[in-house]
Write an enzyme that holds these catalytic residues in place. Sequence first.
Site, PDB file in Angstrom:
ATOM      1  N   LYS A 238      27.311  37.737  60.237  1.00 25.28           N
ATOM      2  CA  LYS A 238      28.439  38.204  59.415  1.00 25.28           C
ATOM      3  C   LYS A 238      27.886  39.124  58.317  1.00 25.28           C
ATOM      4  CE  LYS A 238      31.596  36.155  61.747  1.00 25.28           C
ATOM      5  NZ  LYS A 238      32.495  36.969  62.556  1.00 25.28           N
TER       6      LYS A 238
ATOM      7  N   GLN B  90      36.827  41.013  67.415  1.00 25.38           N
ATOM      8  CA  GLN B  90      36.455  42.422  67.263  1.00 25.38           C
ATOM      9  C   GLN B  90      36.023  42.997  68.611  1.00 25.38           C
ATOM     10  OE1 GLN B  90      33.647  42.626  64.022  1.00 25.38           O
ATOM     11  NE2 GLN B  90      35.199  42.082  62.515  1.00 25.38           N
TER      12      GLN B  90
ATOM     13  N   ASP C  44      35.600  32.523  59.353  1.00 24.82           N
ATOM     14  CA  ASP C  44      35.385  33.092  58.011  1.00 24.82           C
ATOM     15  C   ASP C  44      35.556  32.054  56.899  1.00 24.82           C
ATOM     16  OD1 ASP C  44      34.888  35.556  59.143  1.00 24.82           O
ATOM     17  OD2 ASP C  44      36.933  36.277  58.893  1.00 24.82           O
TER      18      ASP C  44
ATOM     19  N   ARG D 135      32.653  36.577  50.887  1.00 20.70           N
ATOM     20  CA  ARG D 135      33.043  35.178  51.112  1.00 20.70           C
ATOM     21  C   ARG D 135      32.069  34.208  50.425  1.00 20.70           C
ATOM     22  NH1 ARG D 135      37.633  36.163  53.386  1.00 20.70           N
ATOM     23  NH2 ARG D 135      37.721  37.664  55.070  1.00 20.70           N
TER      24      ARG D 135
ATOM     25  N   GLY E 196      33.129  45.505  59.571  1.00 21.78           N
ATOM     26  CA  GLY E 196      32.865  45.318  60.999  1.00 21.78           C
ATOM     27  C   GLY E 196      34.111  45.589  61.830  1.00 21.78           C
TER      28      GLY E 196
ATOM     29  N   SER F 117      34.873  36.652  70.102  1.00 22.49           N
ATOM     30  CA  SER F 117      34.972  37.598  68.987  1.00 22.49           C
ATOM     31  C   SER F 117      36.194  38.476  69.162  1.00 22.49           C
ATOM     32  CB  SER F 117      33.712  38.474  68.934  1.00 22.49           C
ATOM     33  OG  SER F 117      33.984  39.664  68.228  1.00 22.49           O
TER      34      SER F 117
ATOM     35  N   ARG G  95      25.210  33.745  57.030  1.00 20.04           N
ATOM     36  CA  ARG G  95      25.935  32.747  56.223  1.00 20.04           C
ATOM     37  C   ARG G  95      25.390  31.333  56.382  1.00 20.04           C
ATOM     38  NH1 ARG G  95      32.006  35.417  56.839  1.00 20.04           N
ATOM     39  NH2 ARG G  95      31.635  37.087  55.322  1.00 20.04           N
TER      40      ARG G  95
ATOM     41  N   SER H 196      42.694  41.291  58.669  1.00 15.09           N
ATOM     42  CA  SER H 196      42.681  41.654  60.097  1.00 15.09           C
ATOM     43  C   SER H 196      43.962  42.388  60.481  1.00 15.09           C
ATOM     44  CB  SER H 196      42.575  40.394  60.960  1.00 15.09           C
ATOM     45  OG  SER H 196      41.337  39.779  60.757  1.00 15.09           O
TER      46      SER H 196
ATOM     47  N   ARG I  88      44.592  46.521  61.604  1.00 18.58           N
ATOM     48  CA  ARG I  88      45.230  46.839  62.885  1.00 18.58           C
ATOM     49  C   ARG I  88      46.482  47.680  62.674  1.00 18.58           C
ATOM     50  NH1 ARG I  88      41.930  42.640  63.440  1.00 18.58           N
ATOM     51  NH2 ARG I  88      41.206  41.940  65.493  1.00 18.58           N
TER      52      ARG I  88
HETATM   53  C1  S3P Z   1      37.850  39.816  62.602  1.00 23.10           C
HETATM   54  C2  S3P Z   1      37.219  39.003  63.506  1.00 23.10           C
HETATM   55  C3  S3P Z   1      36.135  38.091  63.125  1.00 23.10           C
HETATM   56  C4  S3P Z   1      36.080  37.854  61.627  1.00 23.10           C
HETATM   57  C5  S3P Z   1      36.215  39.114  60.851  1.00 23.10           C
HETATM   58  C6  S3P Z   1      37.519  39.807  61.173  1.00 23.10           C
HETATM   59  C7  S3P Z   1      38.914  40.720  63.102  1.00 23.10           C
HETATM   60  O1  S3P Z   1      34.912  38.657  63.520  1.00 23.10           O
HETATM   61  O2  S3P Z   1      34.886  37.189  61.275  1.00 23.10           O
HETATM   62  O3  S3P Z   1      36.162  38.854  59.461  1.00 23.10           O
HETATM   63  O4  S3P Z   1      39.651  41.297  62.275  1.00 23.10           O
HETATM   64  O5  S3P Z   1      39.029  40.876  64.320  1.00 23.10           O
HETATM   65  P1  S3P Z   1      34.337  38.488  65.021  1.00 23.10           P
HETATM   66  O6  S3P Z   1      35.294  39.122  65.932  1.00 23.10           O
HETATM   67  O7  S3P Z   1      33.019  39.194  65.007  1.00 23.10           O
HETATM   68  O8  S3P Z   1      34.215  37.008  65.212  1.00 23.10           O
END
Ligand code: S3P
Length: 426
Positions: free
Chosen positions: A339, A166, A312, A385, A91, A164, A343, A20, A24
């Site tokens: 995911k 994201q 995760d 995973r 994602g 979330s 999962r 993550s 970023r």
């Molecule tokens: C992530 C947020 C999570 C996580 C993903 C990475 C991120 O997803 O499951 O592996 O980097 O912001 P969600 O925001 O959909 O929960």
Amino acid sequence: MKFTRAKGLCGEVTVPGDKSISHRSVMFGSIAKGTTEIHNYLQGADCLSTISCFQKMGVDIENRGDTVVVKGKGLRGLACPDADLDCGNSGTTMRLMSGILAAQNFKATLTGDASIQRRPMNRIIEPLSLMGAHIQSARNNGCAPLRIRGRALKGIHYTSKVASAQVKSAILLAGLYGDGQTRVTEPYVSRDHSEIMLKHFGAQVYREGTTAVILPARELYGSRVDVPGDISSAAYFLCAGLMVPHSRVLLKHVGINPTRAGILQVIKAMGGQITLLNESCDSGEPVADILVCSSSLHGTVIQGALIPTLIDELPIIAAMACFAKGSTVIRDAAELKVKESDRIEVMVKNLSAMGACVEATEDGMVIHGQSPLHGAVIDSCQDHRIAMTFAVAGLCADGETDILGADCVTISYPGFYRDLERLTVR
Ligand code: S3P
């Protein structure tokens, strides 16, 4: 790839950089002014997708392996890509980049592999559209490919149904370009790496309860970023160390941001022996070494605000729960269904194939511990995973566990099998 029972797991391991935070650092570095030097960048396929997308928008990014140097273009300096932006399996790349593209002065199409083309994108299409962006699912099914045409954006207060990071981050990034304050309220606090790094890059961003707030920015400023080890990767060794008898594993320099470290609470609640050492801070992110020893575990309940802090890690936690006394209940985790694979379904199917006593529920699963596991053929469904979880389960099972599609670990941890083998005592 095949796995058999281990006698123990012993030694030290330094897991690769946090996924993550790596994503970023390249994204924010690309839209900052000046140079961003990133140390310990994760060289997994997902983070390489992020680098290649921003290179296609004219950003000079030099990947020297461990270190990545980004020559930022400023908030409005990205160039129109001359081809679709391929997010691969990621994602985070797709959703966060959408927030940035929502405000650029060009049109772009975001696409990716088969898995990402099944994952829900309405969760970002809706808030970004409310801000004034022009963003469409090309096949009109709420999924990628996404077509985005940047526009002048409004600041909004958005209440998200899901916790979330994201979704939150996509809105905050668009909020940098808004005409006023942008607020995102979540049911529970999700990981806050965007807020920490955006502040480090000069943005005005803060939290009020479960609401993240950002003010429009004139510019962000590039900075050095030190990426801590990924707790989601460390989780496989933490759980393996607890599950395999006669184990003692030291994990070096792991990120323990409280919005990510729910697994540590769960391990303690299950009676696991775990110690944090050498606590420090990397670019605003707390880190520590973690020592773990084999333990006799008992079941627990995992729910509510804890879920986003370990989302995760739930596959490996579910596998670990098979070795605990009593039952473990996971609820409020319907997000697991959207995911890289479903999962809940994939875990229940594969754990059952190994002889575990586990049931799927609407929003999680119930695992009844201590039925002995035996080897089986495991379909990873190309979900990194799932592959790593069953490599660990295979070390605690009779017979042979054969993982199909095992190579997908390159998404987040290219050297995983090598590190696991190095620690394994035969
Ligand atoms: C992530 C947020 C999570 C996580 C993903 C990475 C991120 O997803 O499951 O592996 O980097 O912001 P969600 O925001 O959909 O929960």
